[in-house]
Design a protein around this motif. Sequence first.
Motif, short mmCIF file in Angstrom:
data_model
loop_
_atom_site.label_atom_id
_atom_site.label_comp_id
_atom_site.label_asym_id
_atom_site.label_seq_id
_atom_site.Cartn_x
_atom_site.Cartn_y
_atom_site.Cartn_z
N VAL A 11 -5.00 2.93 -4.14
CA VAL A 11 -4.40 3.88 -5.23
C VAL A 11 -4.51 4.49 -4.13
CG1 VAL A 11 -5.97 6.50 -5.75
CG2 VAL A 11 -6.38 4.46 -6.63
N VAL A 12 -2.63 5.28 -3.86
CA VAL A 12 -1.84 5.57 -3.17
C VAL A 12 -1.95 6.83 -3.56
CG1 VAL A 12 0.42 5.01 -1.71
CG2 VAL A 12 -1.00 3.38 -2.86
N ASP A 13 -1.77 7.78 -2.53
CA ASP A 13 -1.09 9.55 -2.85
C ASP A 13 0.73 9.15 -2.96
OD1 ASP A 13 0.40 8.83 0.33
OD2 ASP A 13 -1.81 9.65 1.01
N ALA A 14 0.95 10.05 -2.98
CA ALA A 14 2.52 10.70 -3.25
C ALA A 14 3.63 10.24 -1.98
CB ALA A 14 2.77 12.25 -3.18
N SER A 15 2.88 9.30 -0.89
CA SER A 15 3.72 8.69 0.07
C SER A 15 4.59 7.57 -0.49
CB SER A 15 3.34 8.91 1.09
OG SER A 15 2.15 7.77 1.18
N PHE A 16 3.91 7.04 -1.40
CA PHE A 16 4.17 6.22 -1.90
C PHE A 16 5.49 5.25 -1.72
CE2 PHE A 16 4.94 2.36 -5.65
CZ PHE A 16 4.19 0.96 -4.87
N PRO A 17 6.36 6.63 -2.19
CA PRO A 17 7.85 5.45 -2.15
C PRO A 17 8.47 5.28 -0.74
CG PRO A 17 7.82 7.44 -3.48
CD PRO A 17 6.12 7.21 -3.41
N GLU A 18 8.22 6.49 0.28
CA GLU A 18 8.63 6.42 1.55
C GLU A 18 7.66 4.49 2.21
OE1 GLU A 18 10.41 5.96 4.77
OE2 GLU A 18 11.18 7.22 3.60
#
Length: 166
Positions: A11-18
């Motif tokens: 589970v990854v927070d909103a920093s996933f795209p970066e």
Amino acid sequence: MDLTGHSTDFVVDASFPEGMRRFVRLGRQRWPEMFLYGEPLPPGVPADWRLPEPENDGLSGIVTFSSGQEMEDFWEEHGYALDVEGQGPYAVFYRHHAQPLHATTVSGVHASSQENAAAVEGTGLLLSEYYAVSIVTPEDPDTDPFSRSVVNDFLASFGEPTAAPV
């Protein structure tokens, strides 16, 4: 083709795209002639690379990685498997969830220090949005060095100071 490979889930927070941008750069270091999505990655692209728009459902996607056309052909025949060099294709499947996630107890914490890990161990978790992510490698990262290196690169892409065993 039979389903093959080993899934390691996060589970990854909103920093996933970066973080994925950093993961693509690490993949390019592994394979200078790397293919993404079955196509050659042009020179200079990793610095500008962005997570593609989600699939038809607007929330999920996949990023595939291989060393080049030979591995792409190998993948078609053998699926997620190790080649004679002990390497193989891998992929990141992801789904964005734009609603909160709450976990009652956090355990198994890896952090930059024991003190930071202890501060979080046993606490609750609340994220306003998150990504469910699966990294599919040729083998189990607990037993295969190549698959472990892929998962460790993923962890490093999100700031894991020293790659922890998975």
